[in-house]
Design an enzyme around this catalytic site. Structure first.
Site, PDB file in Angstrom:
ATOM      1  N   ASP A  97      -4.011   0.929  -4.512  1.00  0.00           N
ATOM      2  CA  ASP A  97      -4.499   0.280  -3.293  1.00  0.00           C
ATOM      3  C   ASP A  97      -3.968  -1.147  -3.186  1.00  0.00           C
ATOM      4  O   ASP A  97      -3.510  -1.733  -4.173  1.00  0.00           O
ATOM      5  CB  ASP A  97      -6.036   0.296  -3.240  1.00  0.00           C
ATOM      6  CG  ASP A  97      -6.695  -0.421  -4.411  1.00  0.00           C
ATOM      7  OD1 ASP A  97      -6.193  -0.309  -5.556  1.00  0.00           O
ATOM      8  OD2 ASP A  97      -7.707  -1.112  -4.196  1.00  0.00           O
ATOM      9  N   GLU A 162      -8.892  -0.494  -6.874  1.00  0.00           N
ATOM     10  CA  GLU A 162      -9.024  -1.652  -7.773  1.00  0.00           C
ATOM     11  C   GLU A 162      -9.510  -2.877  -7.019  1.00  0.00           C
ATOM     12  O   GLU A 162     -10.243  -3.696  -7.554  1.00  0.00           O
ATOM     13  CB  GLU A 162      -7.686  -1.947  -8.460  1.00  0.00           C
ATOM     14  CG  GLU A 162      -7.798  -2.930  -9.616  1.00  0.00           C
ATOM     15  CD  GLU A 162      -7.762  -4.393  -9.221  1.00  0.00           C
ATOM     16  OE1 GLU A 162      -8.262  -5.236  -9.982  1.00  0.00           O
ATOM     17  OE2 GLU A 162      -7.242  -4.720  -8.127  1.00  0.00           O
TER      18      GLU A 162
HETATM   19 ZN   LIG Z   1      -3.914  -5.971  -8.594  1.00  0.00          ZN
END
Ligand SMILES: [Zn+2]
Length: 409
Positions: A97, A162
Site C-alpha cells: 500500500d 502498512e
Molecule cells: Zn513504508
C-alpha cells in the site's frame, strides 16, 4: 570469481528488469483504502504474476476480509525459496500500500506515472516501499539464476495495510500463524542515504484526539455560547507544554534522542467567521521513549481534561485508542544483526551503526511476539513527500546486500 563479485555482476544484469518492475509498481495506484485509495488488489496481481514466473517453491495468498474495498479483501502474498536443510526462514517483508499523493501542485510529475530521470525513478511509492520490495525480490531472483540455494529458507512477504495500522497486513499474517518462532525478519522500510543505519528499536506510539464540546452561538452573542475553540485551544496548549516539559529524558540510541509530542491535525469546525463553534477537535501525534508507559501519560492528560472541562464549562473528551507501548528492541548482539552488518560491510564497504527511530514499521508488530527484526535500506527519506523518488543506484546496492545476506543464511 569471489561470491561478492558474482552477486554484484548478476544484480547489474538484472538492472533493466528491476527498473521496469519499479516503474510498474509506481504506475499502479495502490493507495490504502482508509486514505481514499483503491487498495492493493491490482498491484498484488502484478507482483504475484512476477513471483510465479520465477523459481519459488511455494507461493500463497492470505486475503484479509475487509469491507472497505468493493472486492472485499486485502491481499497478502508469501513466497518461499527453500533451503537445503531448512530449519528456519529469513523473511524480507515489504508493503504494497501507499500513502496518497498529497498536494498535487507540489509535484513536478504525475505521482502515479513513473518517470525515470537522472538515475532516479519518481512517483508515489517509488521509495516507500517500492524500492526495497524490488531490491529484495530481485535478490532472490539473483540467487535462483546463479543456482545458489541457501542452507535455510528465504521468504518474501508482500503485505497490505502498512500505512494505516497493519490490521489487514502483517498483523493478519501473524494471527494466521504464518511465521515460525525461529524465523528472522528484514523489514526494509526505513533507512538513511549513506546506507549505514540499522534500526533495532522503535519509540512507543501515542496518538489522541481531543474533542471539546461547548455551545454554538452567533459571534456577537458570546454570552449565549460556550466557545469550544477557546477552551480547546487553551487545553491543547496546556497539554503540549505539560507533555514536552514533563517527559523530557533523552536517549542517544534514538534519533531524535527525545520523546516527541506534536499537535497535528485540526478538524474543520464552522464554515463562517461569525459563528462561535460549539465543537473543537485537535489531534496529537506522539512518539515516546520506551522508558515511559503511554497508559500512564494518557491518564495524566485525562486528569487535565477534567480540570479544563470545569474551568471552561465545556466537556473535553479524549480518544486515545491509537496507542501502543514499544516492544523490546532486537538485541544488538543477535546473530541476525551480525549477519546484516557483515553483508553490508562485505558488499559496500560501509561500517553500519545501529539505533532506534520514532517512526513505526511492521517491525513493532513482530517484535511484540519476540521475533527478531532488523530494519535497513538505503534511502533519501522521500517517503510521504511530494516528488518521491528512489535512486537506481540504491536499488542495485541494496539488492546485492540482500542477496549476499540470503546466500549466507
Ligand atoms: Zn513504508
Amino acid at each position: 570469481m569471489e561470491l561478492k563479485k558474482l552477486i554484484a555482476q548478476k544484480i547489474k544484469e538484472l538492472q533493466p528488469d528491476m527498473i521496469e518492475a519499479s516503474k510498474k509498481f509506481v504506475s499502479i495506484n495502490s493507495v490504502n483504502p482508509r486514505t481514499g485509495g483503491p487498495g492493493e488488489k491490482e498491484v498484488s496481481e502484478y507482483l504475484q504474476a512476477v513471483l510465479q514466473s520465477w523459481k519459488f517453491d511455494e507461493i500463497k495468498r492470505y486475503d484479509a476480509p475487509d469491507s472497505a474495498v468493493p472486492y472485499g479483501y486485502r491481499p497478502n502474498i508469501i513466497a518461499i525459496y527453500k533451503g537445503k536443510n531448512p530449519s528456519k526462514t529469513l523473511w524480507f517483508m515489504t508493503h504494497m500500500d501507499k500513502v496518497p499523493a498529497g498536494d498535487i501542485s507540489l509535484w513536478n510529475t504525475d505521482p502515479y506515472t513513473a518517470v525515470e530521470k537522472d538515475g532516479k525513478i519518481y512517483g508515489r511509492g517509488s521509495e516507500d516501499n517500492g524500492s526495497s520490495m524490488i531490491s529484495s525480490i530481485f535478490a532472490v531472483k539473483a540467487l535462483m539464476d546463479m543456482g545458489i540455494r541457501p542452507e535455510n529458507n528465504i521468504g518474501i512477504a508482500l503485505v497490505s495495510d502498512e500505512e494505516t495500522g497493519s490490521e489487514y497486513g502483517i498483523q493478519y499474517l501473524i494471527d494466521q500463524k504464518v511465521f515460525g518462532k525461529n524465523d528472522w525478519f528484514v523489514i526494509p522500510d526505513s533507512g538513511e542515504p549513506d546506507g549505514a543505519f540499522i534500526e533495532l528499536a522503535e519509540k512507543s506510539m501515542m496518538r489522541f484526539k481531543i474533542t471539546t464540546q461547548g455551545k454554538q452561538a452567533h459571534a456577537s452573542m458570546p454570552n449565549l455560547a460556550k466557545n469550544a475553540v477557546r477552551a480547546g485551544m487553551n487545553f491543547a496548549v496546556a497539554v503540549d507544554k505539560f507533555l514536552n516539559e514533563t517527559y523530557n529524558v533523552t536517549d542517544p540510541l534514538f534519533d531524535p534522542p527525545y520523546s516527541t509530542f506534536e499537535p497535528t491535525k485540526k478538524d474543520n469546525n464552522v464554515e463562517n467567521i461569525n459563528t462561535i463553534p460549539g465543537t473543537d477537535v485537535q489531534h496529537f501525534d506522539c512518539r515516546v521513549l520506551p522508558m515511559y508507559d503511554v497508559n500512564d501519560i494518557m491518564a495524566k492528560v485525562k486528569d487535565m481534561a477534567r480540570e479544563y472541562s470545569r474551568k471552561y464549562d465545556v466537556t473535553i473528551t479524549i480518544d486515545d485508542s491509537d496507542k501502543r507501548n514499544a516492544p523490546a528492541p532486537t538485541p544488538e548482539d543477535h546473530d541476525l544483526v551480525k549477519l546484516l552488518k557483515a553483508s553490508i560491510k562485505e558488499m559496500t564497504g560501509i561500517i553500519p551503526r545501529t539505533g532506534g527511530i520514532g517512526g513505526g514499521t511492521c517491525a513493532a508488530h513482530l517484535r511484540a511476539y519476540g521475533i527478531p527484526c532488523v530494519v535497513w535500506a538505503t534511502l533519501d527519506e522521500m517517503a510521504h513527500q511530494p516528488n518521491e523518488y528512489i535512486k537506481i543506484e540504491y536499488l542495485l546496492k541494496d539488492a546485492s546486500v540482500y542477496a549476499y545476506m540470503m546466500s549466507k543464511f
